[in-house]
Design a protein around this motif. Sequence first.
Motif, PDB file in Angstrom:
ATOM      1  N   HIS A 231       1.185  -1.118  -0.306  1.00  0.00           N
ATOM      2  CA  HIS A 231       0.294  -0.075  -0.163  1.00  0.00           C
ATOM      3  C   HIS A 231       0.926   0.789   0.165  1.00  0.00           C
ATOM      4  O   HIS A 231       2.695   1.242   0.455  1.00  0.00           O
ATOM      5  CB  HIS A 231      -0.766   0.124   1.248  1.00  0.00           C
ATOM      6  CG  HIS A 231      -0.190   0.374   2.632  1.00  0.00           C
ATOM      7  ND1 HIS A 231      -1.261   0.963   3.057  1.00  0.00           N
ATOM      8  CD2 HIS A 231       0.826   0.378   2.779  1.00  0.00           C
ATOM      9  CE1 HIS A 231      -0.430   1.815   4.782  1.00  0.00           C
ATOM     10  NE2 HIS A 231       1.232   0.514   4.468  1.00  0.00           N
ATOM     11  N   MET A 233       0.345   5.328   1.870  1.00  0.00           N
ATOM     12  CA  MET A 233      -0.368   5.438   2.407  1.00  0.00           C
ATOM     13  C   MET A 233      -0.182   7.545   2.759  1.00  0.00           C
ATOM     14  O   MET A 233       1.018   7.502   2.477  1.00  0.00           O
ATOM     15  CB  MET A 233      -0.532   5.258   4.073  1.00  0.00           C
ATOM     16  CG  MET A 233      -1.007   5.306   5.087  1.00  0.00           C
ATOM     17  SD  MET A 233      -1.717   4.473   6.613  1.00  0.00           S
ATOM     18  CE  MET A 233       0.215   5.660   7.168  1.00  0.00           C
ATOM     19  N   SER A 272       4.690   6.892   0.134  1.00  0.00           N
ATOM     20  CA  SER A 272       4.389   6.797   1.208  1.00  0.00           C
ATOM     21  C   SER A 272       4.414   7.002   2.593  1.00  0.00           C
ATOM     22  O   SER A 272       5.813   7.262   3.306  1.00  0.00           O
ATOM     23  CB  SER A 272       4.470   5.226   1.200  1.00  0.00           C
ATOM     24  OG  SER A 272       3.296   4.566   2.592  1.00  0.00           O
ATOM     25  N   HIS A 321      -5.287   5.613   1.600  1.00  0.00           N
ATOM     26  CA  HIS A 321      -4.339   4.708   0.806  1.00  0.00           C
ATOM     27  C   HIS A 321      -4.799   4.709  -0.365  1.00  0.00           C
ATOM     28  O   HIS A 321      -5.583   4.457  -1.068  1.00  0.00           O
ATOM     29  CB  HIS A 321      -4.872   3.039   1.054  1.00  0.00           C
ATOM     30  CG  HIS A 321      -4.934   3.369   2.563  1.00  0.00           C
ATOM     31  ND1 HIS A 321      -3.694   3.019   4.114  1.00  0.00           N
ATOM     32  CD2 HIS A 321      -6.209   3.808   3.907  1.00  0.00           C
ATOM     33  CE1 HIS A 321      -4.277   2.874   4.627  1.00  0.00           C
ATOM     34  NE2 HIS A 321      -5.032   3.891   4.971  1.00  0.00           N
TER      35      HIS A 321
END
Length: 648
Positions: A231, A233, A272, A321
Amino acid sequence: MKLIQLFIVFLSFNLFYGQEKPILKIDDDEVYISEFEQIYWKNKKENIATKEDLDDYIQLFVNFKLKVKAAEEMGLDTSKKFKDELAGYRVQLERPYLIDTSINENLINEAYYRTLNEVSASHIMVQLSPNPSPKDTLAAFRKIEDIKLKINSGIASFEELAEEVSEDPSAKFNKGNLGYFNAFKMIYPFECAAYNTPVGKISKIIRSKYGYHLVKPNNIRKAKGRTRTSHIMITINPKTKDIKAAENKINSIYKELTLQNKTFEALANEYSEDRKSAKRGGEIGWVSSADNFYPSFKETVFSLKDDEEFSKPFQTPNGWHIVKRLEFEPVGDLNSMKYELKNKIQKDSRAQKTKASFINKLKAEYNTKESFNPKILFDLVKKKGINDQNFKEFNNNKVLKTPILTFNDLTFSNIDFIQYLIKGNLYEKCINNIDLVKIHFQKFVAKELIEYEKTQLEKKHPDFRALMKEYRDGILLFEISDQKIWSKALKDTTGLKKYFNNNRTLWQYPNRINGTLFTSNSKKIINRAYKLIVKGRINNDSIIALLNKEDALNISYKEKNIDDFKNYNTSFDNLNDGANKPIYANGKWYLFFVKEKLVTRTKEFNEAEGIIVSGYQSFLEESWLRSLKEKYNIEINYDILYSIKEKP
């Protein structure tokens, strides 16, 4: 019958090892093929042995055995440190041999069903402290009874009472609903209540270390398997609470993904704000449908149907996300999951079931006789005033010397049991409580049977004996390698410097530049950056802020040393001090600002200490092994070695 069984174990053990021929001799020490194969196949993925592979591995095995022999001659196997460490490993290795495997099979099947099927459940809890008094325990039980009565009589619903009276703080927000979970996610009694109670019904009152519970299963569904997930984020700044800024940034990243300007991994690494996963290209590992992630996160993960597919931006309480599916794995079949489930059971409270059954089998196997009379013992204790301070004065008392437990030629008396109670700080609690005495006597019996069984494991289980030898030799190998190689290389500063001076040409810096590297996907943007840098009126951060007004990913920069120029379609000789004109390579534009050109040179000791120490360690090991091979007579039986063809 017992003697016959022991004779059979002894005979099979001797036949098994008596038929083997040594594959290796080091002086008078013989090593058998079974030991070699156990280690060989454990470290080999393929099921077929080749001559080349066997030749390579036997040399590694010889080196291993030489080091172990050297450790034994130094007496390392007699040190307290070694004995304590091996005893610690033994405790772990014994566990699978001290359970009832038939009961364990039932627990494995139960755990597999509960892995295959997830239950959604709610609960109401009345809390208890870790060591509650009988009064507090009774009050808590009456309270949970009253709650259950209100639900059953229709005075209030389960959800209403969970919100109003449950002492689980989360119940105020979720009305007791814990969501979906599966095997091993909850304590075992709670898990059983959730799976064994019909959906929509209320469980019996259950006790856990947290208190009393009522459990209401809401639904059961098939597990969705698990997905290896990455992911990106972007968090919402807690000070400014600027949701829009985070949303704009995640949308810019999503745009880069859809245009395929950068890979998901590169964007995760660069942007991220979950920095732990960012270093791994955003990977967070396996996510199962029963894991403790936010529902919206799990729903999005499992909505992805193909590997390498990524989601649109979405929000959770943690921030914004984008998730990517790397790999999907359905729930495995029972055979593939058996080992994993078995290990989890051994670490879980449900393992107590297998232990109780195992104790009963040991009682039968060793012809256990119990003749304990708690009343006679504690009448004497009270009459004589025996306590944990003076009990040794009564060692010759007839009642205290009376046998209360016998098995396999071992005998235990009342005095042994009293010592057990005193050692466990149980004596004072038991003096006036016959029922508690009976409970602890059975624990005493179980303890003594288990302790005796531990002494028999090598005789009854050749695989356990081999495993203990493997761990024993491994500890010795580590200890002597530390003394002869690893620590020695750090402490022997004179030898280390000499090694460095004799081999210093091995460690050199290549041609490098120290400076700033700007990166962009746009020729227009990189040219604007070049002009701004040449003018020299604003710093790098201001350049980035100016050029990223419309898109947060327009341009980025890093201060770094660079020695590999191939990826940038340039070379050390082609770069000049200061700003260099933009270069296009591998679908991106690069701009170098060179602060300093650093020509190749030999590294000083402090600049390469880590790899120099590593090289010295290798040098010490090679020298040591040469001396060991000169010291000992080594014989390898190649006929036996080449008889190894396939994995057993």
